[in-house]
Design a protein around this motif. Sequence first.
Motif, PDB file in Angstrom:
ATOM      1  N   VAL A   3      23.149  22.582  29.417  1.00 40.76           N
ATOM      2  CA  VAL A   3      23.540  21.465  28.561  1.00 40.76           C
ATOM      3  C   VAL A   3      22.331  20.597  28.228  1.00 40.76           C
ATOM      4  O   VAL A   3      22.151  20.151  27.085  1.00 40.76           O
ATOM      5  CB  VAL A   3      24.649  20.644  29.240  1.00 40.76           C
ATOM      6  CG1 VAL A   3      24.938  19.362  28.458  1.00 40.76           C
ATOM      7  CG2 VAL A   3      25.924  21.469  29.368  1.00 40.76           C
ATOM      8  N   CYS A   4      21.469  20.353  29.215  1.00 41.82           N
ATOM      9  CA  CYS A   4      20.254  19.564  28.966  1.00 41.82           C
ATOM     10  C   CYS A   4      19.339  20.262  27.965  1.00 41.82           C
ATOM     11  O   CYS A   4      18.757  19.610  27.078  1.00 41.82           O
ATOM     12  CB  CYS A   4      19.516  19.313  30.277  1.00 41.82           C
ATOM     13  SG  CYS A   4      20.391  18.221  31.426  1.00 41.82           S
ATOM     14  N   LEU A  35      20.811  19.845  24.515  1.00 43.46           N
ATOM     15  CA  LEU A  35      20.540  18.506  24.001  1.00 43.46           C
ATOM     16  C   LEU A  35      19.085  18.364  23.565  1.00 43.46           C
ATOM     17  O   LEU A  35      18.786  17.729  22.536  1.00 43.46           O
ATOM     18  CB  LEU A  35      20.876  17.460  25.065  1.00 43.46           C
ATOM     19  CG  LEU A  35      22.362  17.324  25.428  1.00 43.46           C
ATOM     20  CD1 LEU A  35      22.534  16.323  26.569  1.00 43.46           C
ATOM     21  CD2 LEU A  35      23.170  16.894  24.212  1.00 43.46           C
ATOM     22  N   GLY A  74      18.714  20.044  20.196  1.00 42.53           N
ATOM     23  CA  GLY A  74      19.201  19.177  19.128  1.00 42.53           C
ATOM     24  C   GLY A  74      18.274  18.013  18.857  1.00 42.53           C
ATOM     25  O   GLY A  74      18.078  17.621  17.697  1.00 42.53           O
ATOM     26  N   LEU A  75      17.655  17.458  19.914  1.00 46.47           N
ATOM     27  CA  LEU A  75      16.740  16.337  19.729  1.00 46.47           C
ATOM     28  C   LEU A  75      15.484  16.767  18.981  1.00 46.47           C
ATOM     29  O   LEU A  75      14.994  16.049  18.093  1.00 46.47           O
ATOM     30  CB  LEU A  75      16.374  15.746  21.090  1.00 46.47           C
ATOM     31  CG  LEU A  75      15.457  14.523  21.079  1.00 46.47           C
ATOM     32  CD1 LEU A  75      16.121  13.367  20.358  1.00 46.47           C
ATOM     33  CD2 LEU A  75      15.092  14.117  22.516  1.00 46.47           C
ATOM     34  N   THR A  77      18.298  27.835  26.761  1.00 44.34           N
ATOM     35  CA  THR A  77      19.708  27.445  26.825  1.00 44.34           C
ATOM     36  C   THR A  77      20.596  28.644  27.117  1.00 44.34           C
ATOM     37  O   THR A  77      21.477  28.598  27.994  1.00 44.34           O
ATOM     38  CB  THR A  77      20.124  26.786  25.503  1.00 44.34           C
ATOM     39  OG1 THR A  77      19.297  25.644  25.250  1.00 44.34           O
ATOM     40  CG2 THR A  77      21.575  26.336  25.559  1.00 44.34           C
TER      41      THR A  77
END
Length: 330
Positions: A42-43, A46, A49-50, A220
């Motif tokens: 999950v990190c 994220l 996406g960042l 991921t």
Amino acid sequence: MSHTSSYFIGRSPVPTPAVPPGPARAPALAVHPALRLLAAGVCCLLALGLVGLVFVWTQPGQWVDGLLLPRAERGGGYAQPGGLFEPATVVLRHFGHPALLAVLLAAVLVVGALGRRLLPGVVGVGLVLGAVLVAGAAKSALPRPELAVAGSTTHNSFPSGHVAVAAALALAFLLVTPDAARRWLVVPGAAGVSVIGAATMIAGWHRFSDVLGGVLVSLTLFCLAAAGLAVRVGGDTRRPAAAPRSGRVWRALAQGAVGLLVLVWAVRVLLPGLAAELRWGPLVAVLAATGLTVLALGGAAFLVRSMEFVGSTRPAGRRAHSIDEREQYS
């Protein structure tokens, strides 16, 4: 000869004052490896996406990408002038050949089968194919807005499919190798991924953010795949007795020193050639991408530490129940 007695005669023993019991300390809750890997996945998602949000959809991010890899004076592309352009295109052409990819995927399956890790080998092949699909779908679906950045283009290349495949292959081998061998795969694996990433930037196929996005896509998917294997195969299985803590520390220091020496040697050998052929922007992009790739693969090896993924393909709970039954009736 007189016999003496150790018993008290005529008096009662002095009672020892009772010490009130302290508050009971709650046992520490162990985190299941699958939950740890799922949280890491999950990190990474994220972070992906960042990176896309900052470098693709903001003006400062597009400006940084253009600063690191300025557009070529001729042809309007991002190919960097110099003697490294031709070797970069040769590397990308050979790496993208279907026959080579088929051989590497077959090697993942063979290594897994020889080490009784056939299921992780199949998952590793799926990891590579998933990286291809995710990177291709993201490049097709995500737009790159026109933000009036000089030298930028609306053509979206985020994330890099070549880098995603290279990183997925390196991570797939982490799934099918024993825990003791994984740490030795970090440096050569990161070197291979870094060469592919540098080649895509020098040849003008991708920007710095595309390379970083390709690594995060594969990382991921790796965390999610390893979490599934930790549930299916059981994660920490059939580990030998742990070595003394001091021995583990010295072994970790020795392995880290060897890896550091290899990296220093590689930088000392390659940096003069890169600095002579590249301007400061592409040079910074290549070195930054290399360092982040090393961290990504090292973090992946750390996440699956002490996890062997060996054994039956039955769920861990059912296997543990069967072991208890055998011990009961033996």
